[in-house]
Design an enzyme around this catalytic site. Structure first.
Site, short mmCIF file in Angstrom:
data_model
loop_
_atom_site.label_atom_id
_atom_site.label_comp_id
_atom_site.label_asym_id
_atom_site.label_seq_id
_atom_site.Cartn_x
_atom_site.Cartn_y
_atom_site.Cartn_z
N ILE A 20 0.48 -1.48 0.23
CA ILE A 20 -0.12 0.43 -0.02
C ILE A 20 0.98 1.73 0.21
O ILE A 20 0.93 2.55 -0.48
CB ILE A 20 -0.97 0.10 1.63
CG1 ILE A 20 -1.92 -1.23 0.96
CG2 ILE A 20 -1.46 1.48 1.14
CD1 ILE A 20 -2.62 -1.49 2.11
N ASP A 67 13.02 3.32 11.24
CA ASP A 67 12.68 3.34 12.30
C ASP A 67 11.60 3.50 12.17
O ASP A 67 12.18 4.48 13.29
CB ASP A 67 12.86 1.73 13.00
CG ASP A 67 12.41 0.59 13.60
OD1 ASP A 67 11.22 1.02 13.68
OD2 ASP A 67 12.41 0.59 14.28
N ASN A 94 2.05 4.78 6.69
CA ASN A 94 1.31 3.31 6.53
C ASN A 94 2.15 2.86 7.28
O ASN A 94 1.28 1.87 7.26
CB ASN A 94 1.21 3.86 4.95
CG ASN A 94 1.26 2.50 4.80
OD1 ASN A 94 0.31 1.47 4.57
ND2 ASN A 94 2.88 2.01 4.34
N TYR A 160 -3.86 -6.86 16.82
CA TYR A 160 -3.96 -6.03 15.53
C TYR A 160 -4.92 -5.04 15.48
O TYR A 160 -4.69 -3.95 15.47
CB TYR A 160 -3.79 -6.79 14.15
CG TYR A 160 -3.39 -6.53 12.55
CD1 TYR A 160 -2.49 -6.01 12.49
CD2 TYR A 160 -4.50 -5.70 12.59
CE1 TYR A 160 -2.28 -4.67 11.78
CE2 TYR A 160 -4.56 -5.09 10.87
CZ TYR A 160 -3.18 -4.77 10.63
OH TYR A 160 -3.68 -4.02 9.62
N LYS A 164 -5.36 -0.74 15.55
CA LYS A 164 -5.72 -0.06 14.34
C LYS A 164 -7.17 0.54 14.92
O LYS A 164 -7.31 2.01 14.51
CB LYS A 164 -6.51 -1.23 13.64
CG LYS A 164 -5.12 -1.87 12.81
CD LYS A 164 -3.98 -1.06 12.12
CE LYS A 164 -3.47 -1.91 11.23
NZ LYS A 164 -1.66 -0.32 10.73
N THR A 195 -1.54 -6.96 -0.64
CA THR A 195 -0.17 -7.41 -0.69
C THR A 195 0.96 -8.55 0.05
O THR A 195 0.47 -9.56 0.08
CB THR A 195 -0.19 -6.44 0.49
OG1 THR A 195 -0.72 -6.59 1.20
CG2 THR A 195 -0.78 -5.27 -0.29
#
Ligand code: NAD
Length: 254
Positions: A20, A67, A94, A160, A164, A195
């Site tokens: 992305i 990083d 991103n 995860y 988000k 991806t």
């Protein structure tokens, strides 16, 4: 909202070596922006290839290995951009990593790794970019990577998904704080985009596709995310801020 006339010329895209981030960097170059592409050391070759593609479009490209979980390194990305490209108008935070595991078994170290990149990294990008944009006084666009999993949880994706959700919350707070400076802050909330992050877990029993009950027709491409970023960056998008915009082919609604 302010009356600042926003005219973007430069952008930073983190995690831009592939997927992305790469697609966003190329799209912003197509839109006429000079772009700093960032990723980590082991992606240098791929990152250089993205930079070459940007240059072939007639735009400037700057490669900065860093990083995003480290404050001084994010500062370095911003400082180099201002030094080499003249200013910073757009930050696309991103970079992100995946991670699955049950609440009962997930090692704390795995949780912290996901949150370091997906939340601390995004916070540092928002903060350090915002300081530069406020200093410049020309407004700005800050865009983060959330997910449909930042809107609704899913079994086995606790680290995860919660990371988000955090990006979505931070995006709302930053939008409220930075609006007076002509800076909008939004996030994209992709569904399943094909991806390298997702590819290995897309098929087979217990796969992400099974977990999230995703039909083939709603597998997206990186360009589907790049196009919403392209729009959010435009001056005419000044009235959209604080949003985490789902791009998932209609699987999930707010
Ligand atoms: N692919 C999807 O289906 C999907 C869905 C929802 C959200 N997202 C989010 O979109 C973003 C991009 O996803 P993608 O599928 O392109 O992933 P990807 O794994 O293909 O690319 C992510 C890039 O980020 C880089 N990166 C990782 N840690 C970094 C760090 N500390 N500093 C700098 N760069 C770092 C990686 O090296 C990699 O090149 C991520 O935040 C991801 O969580 C992706």
């Amino acid at each position: 909202m302010t009356s600042i006339k926003f005219a973007p010329q430069t952008a930073i895209v983190t995690g831009a070596a592939r997927g992305i981030g790469r697609s966003i960097a190329l799209r912003l170059a197509d839109d006429g922006l000079d772009v700093t592409v960032n990723d980590i050391e082991n992606k240098l070759e791929a990152l250089n290839a993205v930079a070459d593609e940007i240059r072939s479009k007639g735009r400037k490209a700057l490669v900065v290995i860093a990083d995003c979980t480290q404050e001084s390194e994010v500062q370095h990305i911003v400082d180099e951009t201002v030094k080499e490209l003249g200013r910073l108008d757009v930050m696309v935070a991103n970079a992100g990593i995946g991670g699955a595991g049950s609440i009962l078994k997930l090692p704390l170290a795995d949780w912290e790794k996901v949150w370091a990149v997906n939340v601390r990294g995004v916070f540092l990008c928002y903060q350090i970019a915002a300081r530069q944009m406020v200093k410049q006084g020309n407004g700005g666009r800050i865009i983060g990577a959330s997910s449909v999993l930042g809107k609704k949880g899913n079994a086995l994706l606790g680290a995860y998904s919660s990371s988000k959700f955090a990006v979505r919350g931070l995006t709302q707070c930053a939008a409220l704080e930075l609006g007076e400076h002509g800076i909008t802050v939004n996030a994209y909330a992709p569904g399943i985009i094909q991806t390298d992050l997702i590819g290995p877990v897309l098929s087979g029993p217990g796969s992400l596709r099974d977990l999230m009950k995703i039909p083939d027709a709603t597998l997206g491409q990186p360009e589907n995310i790049a196009s919403i970023v392209s729009y959010l960056v435009k001056p005419e998008a000044h009235f959209i801020t604080g949003q985490s915009i789902i791009v998932d082919g209609g699987v999930q609604f707010d």
